[in-house]
Design a protein around this motif. Sequence first.
Motif, short mmCIF file in Angstrom:
data_model
loop_
_atom_site.label_atom_id
_atom_site.label_comp_id
_atom_site.label_asym_id
_atom_site.label_seq_id
_atom_site.Cartn_x
_atom_site.Cartn_y
_atom_site.Cartn_z
N ARG A 72 0.92 -1.16 0.11
CA ARG A 72 0.06 -0.33 0.27
C ARG A 72 1.11 1.15 0.07
NH1 ARG A 72 -4.15 -0.81 4.51
NH2 ARG A 72 -2.53 0.54 5.78
N LEU A 119 -4.95 6.20 -0.02
CA LEU A 119 -6.06 4.81 -0.81
C LEU A 119 -5.07 4.08 -2.18
CD1 LEU A 119 -7.77 7.93 -0.71
CD2 LEU A 119 -8.15 6.31 0.82
N GLU A 120 -4.44 3.64 -1.95
CA GLU A 120 -3.52 3.39 -3.12
C GLU A 120 -2.92 1.85 -2.95
OE1 GLU A 120 0.25 4.25 -6.03
OE2 GLU A 120 -0.09 5.09 -4.42
N ILE A 121 -3.32 0.84 -3.99
CA ILE A 121 -2.80 -0.88 -3.68
C ILE A 121 -1.93 -0.80 -4.71
CG2 ILE A 121 -3.03 -2.65 -3.51
CD1 ILE A 121 -6.13 -2.43 -2.81
#
Lengths: 260, 333
Positions: free
Chosen positions: A192, A196-198
């Motif tokens: 991550r 708010l990101e993978i």
Amino acid sequence: MLDEFQRRFASGLLIGTLNGSAPEGLSVDSLRFGVYAHNARSSLTKAIENAFPVTRQLVGVDFFTAMAEQFVATHPPREGWLSAYGGSFPHYVAHYRPAADLPYLPDLARIEWARVRAASAPDDPSLDLKAFAAVPPDALENLPMSLHVAASFVSSPFPVFDIWRAHKLADRDKQLTQVDLAKGTQNVLISRPGVLEIGVALLGPGDAAFLTSVVGHLSFGVACEAAVLAEMGYDIGTRLGDLVVVRAFAAIAKNIDVTS
Amino acid sequence: MCPRELPRRLPGRGYPPLETRESIHMNSILNTMSARDRGFKRPSSTGLEGSVGIGLRSSHSERFLDANNLPPVPWLEVLAENYFGRGGINHQMLCRIAERYPISVHGVALSLGSADGIVPEHLERLASLVEDVQPRLVSEHLAWSRSGEVYYNDLLPLPLTEETLDVVSANVDQTQDRLGRTILVENPSGYLAFEQSTMSEAAFLTRLTERTGCGLLLDVNNLFISGANLGIDTAEWLSIVPTNVVGEIHLAGHEMGGTPDQPLLMDTHGAAVTPGVWALYIASLTRFGLRPTMIEWDSDVPSLEVLLEEASRAQQIMAQVSRSDPYSNRYAG
């Protein structure tokens, strides 16, 4: 009494045919009981579908549904929140006979589960390069390192990153690019990088060797040695920086934090 | 834990401001609670009376993060268990959304009806979510979803007996004690009734509120479904439950199912509210006052605009009931 009732009721929810009779000793209408059994099975199967969309795309809806339904019946959730459900699915896929001719399928499912974990893992602090730089050189060698709780490392004998990406791109482009299975091993880091990101990243052999050591709880010194052995000219400084940026590592444990 | 202290909520746009006056109705609920004197900190009002919220669904989450174009809805309800990760992307998004919208937390798997009690870990995660988003309302169901160590992800039915009342009361007590606040308990949609039941659902829920001080969440769609499937007299249900215990209303859609010989209404939460449910909603508002109402749409989730349209319809009905019935209007504040 209620306890016994609930055990009887539950015994017929996930196992047995949907149109069969209600569990023994429960005097209820089978059709009406079947509504609950159907809801339980279909909602749990849906949870597995949602967690493993690429695996489903690869094997097709009917094949996946059959596989997921059997998984649900034999491995029902032990936690009441669905973000925790499906961790043992890749292992199940690995032993699912009808999928035996797709040997890369379990590793693909592992990437997908790692993404679920990356999305829902706690916001623990990740390794900070400043704190790392402050570790005295003689302590660095034996510094224990570990993956961040949102990060996973998947090492596969198959080009599993290419397979995963081809299906993700196919979603967008409506066209599936061919993957060359002869390409062999691929190592993938799922993490991550932002709040708010993978991120899903393909790693070189040096990074892979480094992370294999980290996953095995070996020290920084041992991990560096392994990386340099695995990849000629591996530049530890640059590579470590890149891995830190995507938050691959947990913060240095407090008890060995020598910055204060 | 949310990353930083939540600032004051910003007013949204395009919907009536939330009332902050103390409500006559809430005071009457609180008076009921004082009989037990559970020592909970009491909110003066939920501030949601007379307003219609919607369920926050992941496909719409990003719309609620765009500070320059916030969707016009007075409050949002979230499914508690979707935010049990103790962090991560969903949780982070909810924390940000909770800075701008009042939140209601709706649990689906605490399993208040489980004979072997509440799972402490589940309750702890609920408590930490409640701590993080400071919801106006917290609700759960009159149902069970766990037996032994296995979760079935469905709201399973209970025989309505004295023993069940003891079990559910103890579980509600434990939950309220841990959260330090009262919860609302929702009537489930019914497909099965049990011969061992000794009381009606309305009587059971009423006694539960008397024993624990909890409130009720009236799911009008569920009541309509139970009416059709189990022969519950919905008018009687409304007349038995005391007016001061209902703290929230849910509206949702359903579909036809079962067989030609034995038709059943199925609670899909995946369709528009039906005319019969709207009619029962009017009767519910007339009986209980302008309770905070929420549009619940969980499967085949449509565009946000469709949800907002359903909410606006409910809001209009509320306004009509309020005009035509001065009695219910008293509760509007």
